[in-house]
Design a protein around this motif. Sequence first.
Motif, short mmCIF file in Angstrom:
data_model
loop_
_atom_site.label_atom_id
_atom_site.label_comp_id
_atom_site.label_asym_id
_atom_site.label_seq_id
_atom_site.Cartn_x
_atom_site.Cartn_y
_atom_site.Cartn_z
N LYS A 1 3.67 6.46 -3.94
CA LYS A 1 4.21 6.69 -5.28
C LYS A 1 3.24 7.57 -6.09
O LYS A 1 3.64 8.38 -6.92
CB LYS A 1 4.39 5.34 -5.96
CG LYS A 1 5.42 5.37 -7.08
CD LYS A 1 5.63 3.97 -7.59
CE LYS A 1 6.29 4.00 -8.95
NZ LYS A 1 6.28 2.67 -9.54
N SER A 2 1.96 7.34 -5.76
CA SER A 2 0.93 8.04 -6.51
C SER A 2 1.08 9.56 -6.49
O SER A 2 1.17 10.19 -7.54
CB SER A 2 -0.44 7.63 -5.96
OG SER A 2 -1.28 7.28 -7.01
N PRO A 3 1.16 10.17 -5.30
CA PRO A 3 1.35 11.63 -5.30
C PRO A 3 2.68 12.05 -5.93
O PRO A 3 2.80 13.12 -6.53
CB PRO A 3 1.33 12.00 -3.81
CG PRO A 3 1.34 10.75 -3.05
CD PRO A 3 0.97 9.63 -3.95
N LEU A 4 3.65 11.17 -5.82
CA LEU A 4 4.97 11.47 -6.39
C LEU A 4 4.88 11.62 -7.90
O LEU A 4 5.43 12.56 -8.50
CB LEU A 4 5.94 10.35 -6.01
CG LEU A 4 7.42 10.66 -6.13
CD1 LEU A 4 7.81 11.80 -5.21
CD2 LEU A 4 8.23 9.41 -5.84
N VAL A 5 4.13 10.64 -8.48
CA VAL A 5 3.92 10.70 -9.94
C VAL A 5 3.24 12.03 -10.29
O VAL A 5 3.65 12.74 -11.22
CB VAL A 5 3.08 9.50 -10.40
CG1 VAL A 5 2.67 9.67 -11.87
CG2 VAL A 5 3.84 8.20 -10.21
N THR A 6 2.20 12.32 -9.49
CA THR A 6 1.46 13.56 -9.73
C THR A 6 2.40 14.76 -9.71
O THR A 6 2.41 15.59 -10.62
CB THR A 6 0.36 13.74 -8.66
OG1 THR A 6 -0.41 12.56 -8.63
CG2 THR A 6 -0.51 14.94 -8.98
N THR B 1 0.82 -1.20 0.00
CA THR B 1 0.00 0.00 0.00
C THR B 1 0.87 1.26 0.00
O THR B 1 0.65 2.19 -0.76
CB THR B 1 -0.91 0.01 1.25
OG1 THR B 1 -1.57 -1.22 1.30
CG2 THR B 1 -1.91 1.14 1.17
N HIS C 1 2.46 1.90 -3.23
CA HIS C 1 1.53 2.41 -4.24
C HIS C 1 1.05 3.82 -3.91
O HIS C 1 1.13 4.73 -4.73
CB HIS C 1 0.33 1.47 -4.35
CG HIS C 1 -0.66 1.87 -5.38
ND1 HIS C 1 -1.66 2.79 -5.13
CD2 HIS C 1 -0.80 1.50 -6.67
CE1 HIS C 1 -2.37 2.97 -6.21
NE2 HIS C 1 -1.88 2.19 -7.18
N ASP C 2 0.62 3.94 -2.64
CA ASP C 2 -0.04 5.20 -2.28
C ASP C 2 0.93 6.36 -2.14
O ASP C 2 0.57 7.51 -2.32
CB ASP C 2 -0.84 5.03 -0.99
CG ASP C 2 -2.06 4.14 -1.23
OD1 ASP C 2 -2.46 4.01 -2.40
OD2 ASP C 2 -2.59 3.55 -0.27
#
Lengths: 1204, 152
Positions: A991-996, A985, A988-989
Amino acid sequence: MDNRVSPELLISELKKEIEMLKQELAVACAEHDHSLQIYNNNATGQNNINQELPENAPGNHNHLYRSIVETANEGIWVFDVNCKTIFVNKRTTEIFGYGKDEMLGKHPWDFMPPESIDAGKINFEKHLQGNINRYEHLYKRKDGSILWTNIAASLLFDAQGKVEGVLNMITDITKQKLTEQALYESREQYRLLFDSIDEGYCVIEMRIEPGKPLDYRFIEVNQAFEEQSTLADAKGKWMREMRPDHEETWFEIYRDVALTGKPVRFELGGRALQNRFFSLYAFRIGTPEQRRVAVLFKDNTAQKALEEALRENEEKFSAAFRVSPHALILSKIEDGTIIETNNAFNALFGWSNQEALGKSTIDLNLYKNPDDRKLAIKILKRDERVNNLEIIVRDKYGTEKLIVLSIELIHTKKANLMLSTFQDVTEQKKSDLKIRELLQLSERRTAELTAVIESMPEAVYIGNKEGITHCNQVALKMLGAASLEDLQERIGELGKKFNIRWPHSGTPLHENELQFSRALQGETVIEEVVATNAQTGKDVYIRAADAPIIVNGEIIGAVAINSDITERKEAEEALRTSEAQLDAFFANSPAILNLVDGNFCYINTDKVTPTYYGLTRETIKGKCVPDLSPDFMDQTGNVMRHVIETGESILNEPFESPVPGRNGEMAYWRTSFFRVPLGDEKWGVGVIGIEVTDIKRSELKLSESEKRFHTLADNISQFAWMADVNGSIFWYNKRWYDYTGTTFEEMKGWGWTKIHHPDHVHRVMSNFKKAIDKGENWEDTFPIRGRDNVYRWYLSRALPIRNENNDIIRWFGTNTDITEQKLAEEKLHAALLEAEEGKNTLNTLMEYIPMGITIADAPDVNIRMVSKYGQGILEKSDEEIAGIPAPEHPSKWGIYRADGLTPATPEELPLSRATMMGEIVKNEEWIVTRKDGTLVPILCNAAPILNNDGKVAGGVIGWQDIADLKRIEFEMKQRNEELTRFIYTVSHDLKSPLVTIKMFTTYLRDDIKNNEKVEQENDLNYIENAADKMGKLLDELLELSRIGRKEQFKTEVSLEVIIQNAVDMVAGRIRENNVEIVVTAPPLLIFGFYQRLIQLFQNLLDNAAKFMGDQPAPLVEIGAITDKSKEIILFVRDNGSGIDPRYHDKLFGLFEKLDPAAEGTGIGLALVKRIVEVHNGRIWFTSEGSGKGTTFYFTLEKIKLLNN
Amino acid sequence: METRELSLILYVEDDPAHAAFTMRFFKKSYIDNNIIHLPDGQQALDYLFYQGNYSDKEIAPRPQLILLDLRLPKVDGLEVLKRIKSDEILRCIPTVILTTSEAEIDRAKAYHNYVNSYLIKPLDITKFSNMIESFGLYWLNWNKYAGGDDTT
């Protein structure tokens, strides 16, 4: 056998033959492509026959030996060293039934049946090593039949002395073998029969040699023989040895059978055979030279005895029937037919036997009055017999006779018979009348006579040879007769009855000598006799005067007038008796008894004394001692003179006789001398001598016996001793002194106490004295000190020795060294103690070990014991558990396999496997059921218990409750999964804002370049939100990870305080959404981490307030379910949007948000769950579905009601 | 290339930021006009199975391609994939996972459930852009679909 060629010769010849064959083969091989192996040496120094054989002239020999070999009675078979056939002769092919070509190149075992192949190979190896050369072997012919051969083998050598092969001479012995087998079977059959027949059976061998008595010995006997002949263990023994008195007939009978071969059947028996009867059958077996006879015999004694008795009975009856003085008829009951009559019948009735037979008494017209017959039959029917029925019968001639009829019934197996007895009483009846008249006359005369003789003072007897008919009272008294009847016997009898004898000689009077008898013969006698009075038993001297009574010149009787002269006779007798007595005393004295006068001349002696001098009692009288035996005179003269002079008696003066005893040995005497008056003031000497030689001799013998006893006693391995009746020891054997190194002086009496062990001596003494006092056998075990000062253990016993009166005269005791035995006992004792200790150790272990241990006994796996801990889990006491066998284990304790579903079978249980199979079981999981029904997982290790012999005596299983372990394991697994999910989690979670951020940073750059202001703002917002989210995620993750770690101590906090704090923290949202909060829970105390508990309620309240949906009157209830018997459950209930049941699984997941638009990171419920978990509680929820509100339930460790 | 107008992509993505830049890339690759974007797994299922807000078939035309994030609220991406691949008709629609997760287990599970392709969101914008371009080129140009033009 004899006409065969000797094997050695044959072999040597064969060797030559083989040599030549080799040469032939060599030639043949040169021409044909032959595969046979060829021997290449044709001249050898080793074989001298070969040397003689000229190399260049084989032809003749070849022909000669070939014919020998081919015509030989034996098969010739040659193998090379590899055991391949290189030669067979014709005979071999005949024996085996194979052709030569079929055998060449083959192994011998190609011709063997499977069972003899191994032996065949071994034999071949032995050959090569030269170990055997003759044996029997089993082959198989081409036709498949069995072939037994006798093989003579020898090795063949080449020039260098190397073994080249094996030559076998084969003889077919199949027939002989089969015959042997058949013989064996037949013998077995015979043996079987032999042992099983009931009749006695023996085989004997006759010895018939001139000059020697016939005899036979037993070759074989069966069991029945021994039983019936009473000859035990007869086999191999000679008859005359066993029964020297065996009748000659037997030997002769058996000899005849042995010589002639004619079987004999006969019966024998009688006194010589202990009144037993045998029927025998003797027949020759074997060849005549063997002189063997088989005897089959049967004990007929019982049958014989029966037959004999029957025959005897018949004879008795027949004789009695014939000679009976009464007329007898034997007739059938049914029709009265006469079967037999006797002579008396013939005489009485005139009918001969012939005439009467087959007829009835009616036919013979026997009864004068037919009613008599009817009466007889009637009585017979009633009483089964007729007794003395008086009737009148008619004889053949019509003469009537009065008879007495008696009838007896005789029931035999064959017929029912009637024995009728007719007694003629016709004459008797007639004479009865006459007699009566005469009697009357006689009575009158008798009365007259009686009156006359009764008046006489002398004894008067009147009578005839039939006895005394009259006598007076004096006569009765004289003889002591009670009445006249006593005297009414034949005169001869009366003589005996009253012991009438001659006065001097005492010889009884013969019947003819009796005075009364002689008077009856016409003589008139007056003589003196002696009679014995029958009443007093005293002798009566009688002077008898007897005279005949003569009537009409005929002597009809006699009269005796007797006087009692006893008194005079007695006086005469007394004197004579006295003299005779003295003489008899001398004559019969068992001791030497001499009476000598003053000159030492013999007056009287015993019977023995004269014999020393070759004289008799009569002839020694008057002879004098100094003349007869000067030696005796020398020895005793002074003594005897002294006795005569002083009158002093010398008693028991022992001295050795001057003459040897009668048997030539020295005799010992004990002699007494005393003075005897001889009248006229003269004195003589009486000498009494008793021979004491025997006493002397037994004294000698006694000392010899004692010597023997001592020799024995001194040489036995035990100690021996003797004590007097009081227990005082007066003798020890040599061993005692050898061992103790003491002397008799030290030891006598109670000296033995000195060498007893001080710890024991008191007890030993006390027990010994007790036994002595009571006269009981004594036994004790104690140490005795040896000369080396070492104590050894002794088993001691003493027995009383009693005399004929059963009085104790001595004690005899022994001491036996039992040190070794004692040591062994001590070892045993120690071993027992050790075992006991082991048992105690085990018991203690079983009591305190925090583990289930069950011990069972082989082979039934009966439970012996269960450790206390185990009992606690099984909740069964020792008694309930003990003795339960394996089949009951699974049901008794609800044992399941590790899956908890499959019931275990008794055999698969670890304890059963260990106890029954000896298996060692390691770390197996099973499940047992407690009494309350809960399942307990257990981890088992089991092993067999072996006894000293290594056999399984039982089994033991150690088992542990691994419920906690299992739970931890399960939790660990859950935690691991959670962790995996967490990491996933996070990756994923986060990494998500990082991608953003990455993306919009790039856009932002572009937008700045392109100067697009709106887009720039937009990009920044995205970046900012993503960064915030990331920050929040990291904070919350940190928070989550802290739960359960880095905490304060748990404390007791009231629920009220917790709720108050939680509500304060979410006050903003509550207000914002107009949520009403109601607490329905009673006052409670919760034990836990204070801050976490607040956090727990804060999150739940926040959650509830957040998801109120379009609820117009939002309400949150905090309550508790306080069922007394169960743990307290807290709940937080809202009437908000509810949760779709489809999303239940995801609800407590980390960063899970059912509504992406909702506020927060989705960590709230994950946090809640974690907090509940660190308080060892559970959390779950219910929701009717979307829009219907949600209730979160949870438990925590240690919640209690405040007012309790 | 004329078929492009007919192509319909169902795009499921919860993160609005991610949806925003992804749509930008689509737009850049000229495939933005036929994209339906849904924010969670439940709505995706509703759409695909004509339920909830999408019970009217007219408003839920069949996509030629499904682009799915794995981590979705309410119903997980993997669950959505399973449901698609369990359905007789839907399983024919190529379904591509687009996610930040590089976890092996996710990839394995996706392929195990018959995913047609698995794409990981690159951190580099150029790469992301190229990937979307390639994606469009491959799935919408080169790739041929099972059925004809029947998109209902």
